[in-house]
Design a protein around this motif. Structure first.
Motif, PDB file in Angstrom:
ATOM      1  N   GLY A  86      15.756 -84.370 -23.649  1.00 16.79           N
ATOM      2  CA  GLY A  86      17.056 -84.367 -24.298  1.00 16.79           C
ATOM      3  C   GLY A  86      18.042 -85.279 -23.604  1.00 16.79           C
ATOM      4  N   LEU A  87      17.974 -85.307 -22.297  1.00 16.85           N
ATOM      5  CA  LEU A  87      18.883 -86.131 -21.511  1.00 16.85           C
ATOM      6  C   LEU A  87      18.636 -87.617 -21.745  1.00 16.85           C
ATOM      7  CD1 LEU A  87      21.053 -85.464 -19.362  1.00 16.85           C
ATOM      8  CD2 LEU A  87      19.294 -85.817 -17.622  1.00 16.85           C
TER       9      LEU A  87
ATOM     10  N   ILE B  45      13.714 -86.495 -31.812  1.00 14.09           N
ATOM     11  CA  ILE B  45      13.895 -86.194 -30.387  1.00 14.09           C
ATOM     12  C   ILE B  45      13.413 -84.775 -30.085  1.00 14.09           C
ATOM     13  CG2 ILE B  45      15.604 -85.901 -28.551  1.00 14.09           C
ATOM     14  CD1 ILE B  45      17.303 -88.040 -30.024  1.00 14.09           C
ATOM     15  N   ASP B  46      13.796 -83.836 -30.941  1.00 11.79           N
ATOM     16  CA  ASP B  46      13.389 -82.441 -30.738  1.00 11.79           C
ATOM     17  C   ASP B  46      11.868 -82.297 -30.740  1.00 11.79           C
ATOM     18  OD1 ASP B  46      16.115 -82.098 -30.921  1.00 11.79           O
ATOM     19  OD2 ASP B  46      16.066 -81.043 -32.837  1.00 11.79           O
ATOM     20  N   LEU B  47      11.226 -83.007 -31.645  1.00 10.46           N
ATOM     21  CA  LEU B  47       9.772 -82.912 -31.753  1.00 10.46           C
ATOM     22  C   LEU B  47       9.062 -83.432 -30.514  1.00 10.46           C
ATOM     23  CD1 LEU B  47       8.841 -83.727 -35.458  1.00 10.46           C
ATOM     24  CD2 LEU B  47       8.104 -81.747 -34.115  1.00 10.46           C
ATOM     25  N   ILE B  48       9.634 -84.425 -29.857  1.00 12.19           N
ATOM     26  CA  ILE B  48       9.024 -84.899 -28.608  1.00 12.19           C
ATOM     27  C   ILE B  48       8.996 -83.757 -27.600  1.00 12.19           C
ATOM     28  CG2 ILE B  48       9.268 -86.482 -26.650  1.00 12.19           C
ATOM     29  CD1 ILE B  48      10.478 -88.514 -28.616  1.00 12.19           C
TER      30      ILE B  48
ATOM     31  N   PRO C 159      10.691 -73.274 -28.283  1.00 18.98           N
ATOM     32  CA  PRO C 159      11.863 -73.222 -27.400  1.00 18.98           C
ATOM     33  C   PRO C 159      12.119 -74.521 -26.644  1.00 18.98           C
ATOM     34  CG  PRO C 159      10.589 -71.207 -27.218  1.00 18.98           C
ATOM     35  CD  PRO C 159       9.750 -72.165 -28.001  1.00 18.98           C
ATOM     36  N   ALA C 160      11.063 -75.264 -26.327  1.00 22.80           N
ATOM     37  CA  ALA C 160      11.257 -76.553 -25.657  1.00 22.80           C
ATOM     38  C   ALA C 160      11.984 -77.527 -26.570  1.00 22.80           C
ATOM     39  CB  ALA C 160       9.904 -77.129 -25.228  1.00 22.80           C
ATOM     40  N   ALA C 161      11.629 -77.526 -27.857  1.00 22.17           N
ATOM     41  CA  ALA C 161      12.329 -78.372 -28.820  1.00 22.17           C
ATOM     42  C   ALA C 161      13.801 -77.986 -28.914  1.00 22.17           C
ATOM     43  CB  ALA C 161      11.666 -78.268 -30.189  1.00 22.17           C
ATOM     44  N   ALA C 162      14.069 -76.681 -28.897  1.00 23.52           N
ATOM     45  CA  ALA C 162      15.456 -76.207 -28.969  1.00 23.52           C
ATOM     46  C   ALA C 162      16.249 -76.614 -27.732  1.00 23.52           C
ATOM     47  CB  ALA C 162      15.475 -74.689 -29.133  1.00 23.52           C
ATOM     48  N   LEU C 163      15.639 -76.494 -26.556  1.00 18.55           N
ATOM     49  CA  LEU C 163      16.332 -76.896 -25.333  1.00 18.55           C
ATOM     50  C   LEU C 163      16.629 -78.386 -25.337  1.00 18.55           C
ATOM     51  CD1 LEU C 163      17.439 -76.281 -22.520  1.00 18.55           C
ATOM     52  CD2 LEU C 163      15.146 -76.728 -21.609  1.00 18.55           C
ATOM     53  N   VAL C 164      15.674 -79.191 -25.759  1.00 24.09           N
ATOM     54  CA  VAL C 164      15.887 -80.633 -25.854  1.00 24.09           C
ATOM     55  C   VAL C 164      17.081 -80.931 -26.755  1.00 24.09           C
ATOM     56  CG1 VAL C 164      14.911 -82.749 -26.845  1.00 24.09           C
ATOM     57  CG2 VAL C 164      13.542 -81.342 -25.294  1.00 24.09           C
TER      58      VAL C 164
ATOM     59  N   ASN D 167      20.512 -82.646 -25.418  1.00 25.09           N
ATOM     60  CA  ASN D 167      20.862 -83.936 -26.011  1.00 25.09           C
ATOM     61  C   ASN D 167      22.289 -83.924 -26.555  1.00 25.09           C
ATOM     62  OD1 ASN D 167      20.604 -85.882 -28.724  1.00 25.09           O
ATOM     63  ND2 ASN D 167      19.540 -86.656 -26.908  1.00 25.09           N
ATOM     64  N   LEU D 168      22.660 -82.879 -27.273  1.00 29.60           N
ATOM     65  CA  LEU D 168      24.009 -82.796 -27.826  1.00 29.60           C
ATOM     66  C   LEU D 168      25.064 -82.710 -26.724  1.00 29.60           C
ATOM     67  CD1 LEU D 168      23.749 -80.422 -30.932  1.00 29.60           C
ATOM     68  CD2 LEU D 168      23.685 -82.914 -30.847  1.00 29.60           C
TER      69      LEU D 168
END
Length: 372
Positions: free
Chosen positions: A161-162, A177-180, A197-202, A206-207
């Protein structure tokens, strides 16, 4: 607008939460409060005068170098594979640091982190990660390597995300980005709740990293909307959605962190890790120290919940919001800051441009960071 302060805050914040929680990872809440007092653990427990990080921060840093190796290859060769492939190679280097001794034998290496002796410290590495990375093929969402939803996939995802908040990727769709993030988590964790949850954290990271005006609460809410869209066929979507809503509601309504966190779980599985981190980050959205202390003082996986909470608030508030006492004596602080800067600055070379010798030593030759 991208902000180096936030990049540093995200990675250092995660390491701070990890190091604070690592000392009490396998302790019950009752045992923690009995040992450290009514406030629980609030200061580092030092070993050899350093605050040790765990496998959570180690793997987070290997995620970052995998991203940068991938982009560097693409920029200098005009072609590259998917990011999860390069990150998988980087994880296999991490696996070798847990199984072999420094220095690694052979010439094939993928992350310059293997040139740092401290990376060869075994800090309770997750069995699922070790087992998955010992196999010849990595897992994918389509062909899962196991049915694990342990937190080992989400606790290392923040750099994704960063990285895609650094301004060079403004044309990328948020769902891409989330899918990565999900694909990278699925390398080792095959259950849908191991990688969603990893997609959600990303998404959250990112936001927060690229937007000064969005709140943690709004970033979390936006991540849930994205997850519903991306994983609409998941049989576990409703379960994940309800837990995230519960975390946000408790952050607003609860006046007892221990009771609230117990309602969310212990953090050994990915959706609970994220929910606990989200609860703490929303409730203490303007106070990094309070959030981290709440995130580690509970029954459960304290270093992982602390790490993810630190990633979120570090991205939201920046490194300047992290008290100096948490920066002092933090293991590998300079390495973490250097990688944050590399994620922020990105690859300075191109196929037809001048060569940057320092960058090449890190992300092409893999010779930087230790004795050759």
């Amino acid at each position: 607008m991208r902000d180096l302060n936030k990049f540093k805050g995200c990675l250092i914040g995660g390491a701070v939460g990890d190091a604070l929680g690592y000392a009490v990872e396998f302790m019950s809440a009752d045992a923690i409060f009995k040992k450290y007092g009514e406030s629980g653990i609030t200061e580092y427990e030092l070993r050899n005068d350093i605050a040790e990080i765990s496998d959570d921060t180690q793997m987070t840093l290997f995620t970052a170098t995998g991203l940068l190796v991938g982009t560097t290859r693409g920029m200098n060769r005009g072609i590259m594979g998917p990011y999860e492939g390069y990150i998988s190679y980087s994880y296999r280097d991490w696996y070798r640091t847990q199984k072999e001794n420094y220095p690694l034998s052979g010439n094939i290496k993928y992350s310059w982190l293997v040139n740092i002796t401290e990376m060869f410290s075994r800090r309770a590495p997750g069995n699922t990660c070790l087992s998955a990375l010992s196999q010849t093929k990595e897992g994918t969402m389509e062909n899962p390597i196991n049915n694990s939803k342990g937190c080992g996939g989400v606790m290392r995802a923040a750099p994704i995300g960063l990285y895609f908040a650094n301004g060079n990727y403004d044309k990328m769709k948020q769902t891409e980005i989330d899918l990565i993030g999900a694909k990278v988590a699925a390398i080792t964790h095959g259950h849908e709740l191991g990688y969603i949850p990893a997609a959600a954290l990303v998404h959250i990271i990112n936001l927060l990293a690229k937007n000064d005006k969005i709140s943690v609460l709004d970033a979390v809410a936006d991540s849930v909307v994205s997850i519903i869209k991306v994983f609409k066929e998941s049989e576990y979507l409703r379960q994940f959605h309800k837990l995230m809503e519960k975390a946000a509601d408790l952050a607003v309504s609860s006046d007892n962190d221990i009771d609230a966190i117990r309602q969310l779980g212990e953090g050994w599985v990915a959706e609970e890790t994220l929910a606990i981190a989200v609860y703490c980050a929303i409730k203490y959205s303007d106070n990094f120290e309070k959030a981290i202390i709440a995130a580690v003082n509970h029954d459960g996986d304290s270093d992982s919940t602390g790490a993810v909470a630190g990633n979120i608030l570090g991205a939201a508030l920046g490194i300047d919001a992290i008290p100096q006492k948490f920066l002092d004596r933090l293991e590998l602080k300079d390495v973490i800051l250097e990688i944050a800067e590399d994620l922020y600055n990105d690859c300075p070379m191109s196929e037809y441009g001048p060569r940057d010798e320092l960058w090449a030593s890190k992300y092409i030759e893999i010779s930087y960071g230790g004795k050759s």
